[in-house]
Design a protein around this motif. Structure first.
Motif, PDB file in Angstrom:
ATOM      1  N   PRO A  36       0.812  -1.235   0.000  1.00 25.44           N
ATOM      2  CA  PRO A  36       0.000   0.000   0.000  1.00 25.44           C
ATOM      3  C   PRO A  36       0.841   1.279   0.000  1.00 25.44           C
ATOM      4  N   LEU A  37       1.945   1.291   0.743  1.00 22.27           N
ATOM      5  CA  LEU A  37       2.810   2.473   0.747  1.00 22.27           C
ATOM      6  C   LEU A  37       3.410   2.719  -0.635  1.00 22.27           C
ATOM      7  N   LEU A  42       3.392   5.444  -5.992  1.00 23.62           N
ATOM      8  CA  LEU A  42       3.190   5.428  -7.446  1.00 23.62           C
ATOM      9  C   LEU A  42       2.079   6.380  -7.871  1.00 23.62           C
ATOM     10  N   ILE A  43       1.020   6.444  -7.089  1.00 21.98           N
ATOM     11  CA  ILE A  43      -0.087   7.357  -7.400  1.00 21.98           C
ATOM     12  C   ILE A  43       0.386   8.805  -7.331  1.00 21.98           C
ATOM     13  N   ALA A  48       1.917  13.546 -10.318  1.00 23.55           N
ATOM     14  CA  ALA A  48       2.889  14.623 -10.538  1.00 23.55           C
ATOM     15  C   ALA A  48       3.443  14.590 -11.962  1.00 23.55           C
ATOM     16  N   ALA A  49       3.808  13.417 -12.441  1.00 21.58           N
ATOM     17  CA  ALA A  49       4.387  13.298 -13.791  1.00 21.58           C
ATOM     18  C   ALA A  49       3.383  13.683 -14.868  1.00 21.58           C
ATOM     19  N   ARG A  68       5.910  20.986  -3.087  1.00 22.14           N
ATOM     20  CA  ARG A  68       6.788  21.355  -4.210  1.00 22.14           C
ATOM     21  C   ARG A  68       7.482  20.164  -4.845  1.00 22.14           C
ATOM     22  N   ASN A  69       7.624  19.072  -4.134  1.00 19.19           N
ATOM     23  CA  ASN A  69       8.381  17.928  -4.637  1.00 19.19           C
ATOM     24  C   ASN A  69       7.588  16.625  -4.574  1.00 19.19           C
ATOM     25  N   PRO A  70       6.443  16.562  -5.244  1.00 20.44           N
ATOM     26  CA  PRO A  70       5.638  15.344  -5.157  1.00 20.44           C
ATOM     27  C   PRO A  70       6.309  14.118  -5.786  1.00 20.44           C
ATOM     28  N   LEU A  71       7.133  14.317  -6.801  1.00 21.83           N
ATOM     29  CA  LEU A  71       7.839  13.170  -7.381  1.00 21.83           C
ATOM     30  C   LEU A  71       8.762  12.531  -6.342  1.00 21.83           C
TER      31      LEU A  71
END
Length: 182
Positions: A36-37, A42-43, A48-49, A68-71
């Motif tokens: 799940p983590l 990945l979600i 973000a991508a 600011r940094n979701p990736l």
């Protein structure tokens, strides 16, 4: 040929991944704790991508309105999930150390580059949106700012599917090791 930070991140990740996969001792319980983590990661990364126009305009909508940094946040969640599933806490500690050192440098370099590219627009955004802990209420930019939603085309152009394939591959190997009792 100089090694850029992105290539260095990948090189270190692969250098750690192969011994991790050899050494890990997954169980089905650990897999169900880690999956799940990693899926959440990945979600976040996928969202973000599919929302970013790299180097063309400042991403401030979608997940970027919250952090600011979701990736990189997605990468952290994926790594924690994978190392938990691997069953050896030493790998989780090593991953976290790698993440803090490498991504602190990455984020710093990226902030400098974005400041150069977008100037005061980035400064205002950066002062309103946290670097790593998401804010609950999305950032509301000026009326004149262009905001884009998620696009499957951008998701594919940014090659985010590679992260999905990688995570599925790693969890397949972990499940196989768990099934065989390796």
């Amino acid at each position: 040929m100089a090694l850029d930070i992105r290539s260095l991140r990948r090189l270190i990740a692969w250098a750690l991944a192969l011994p991790f996969l050899w050494d890990c001792r997954p169980t089905f319980t650990l897999l169900f704790a880690g999956i799940p983590l990693s899926m959440l990661g990945l979600i976040v990364r996928g969202w973000a991508a599919g929302s970013i126009h790299k180097d063309h305009e400042l991403a401030i909508s979608g997940p970027y309105a919250h952090v600011r940094n979701p990736l990189y946040l997605g990468t952290l969640l994926i790594g924690i999930g994978v190392t938990i599933a691997g069953g050896k806490s030493g790998w989780s500690i090593l991953f976290l150390a790698y993440f803090v050192v490498v991504y602190r440098l990455t984020i710093s370099l990226e902030q400098d580059r974005l400041s150069e590219l977008f100037g005061s627009v980035y400064s205002k955004y950066a002062s309103s949106v946290p670097s790593f802990i998401p804010r609950l209420v999305p950032y509301k930019p000026d009326q004149n700012t262009v905001r884009h939603g998620f696009s499957c085309k951008r998701y594919c152009q940014n090659k985010e599917w590679e992260a999905l394939v990688g995570v599925l591959g790693v969890f397949s190997l972990l499940a196989w090791k768990s099934f065989l009792g390796l």
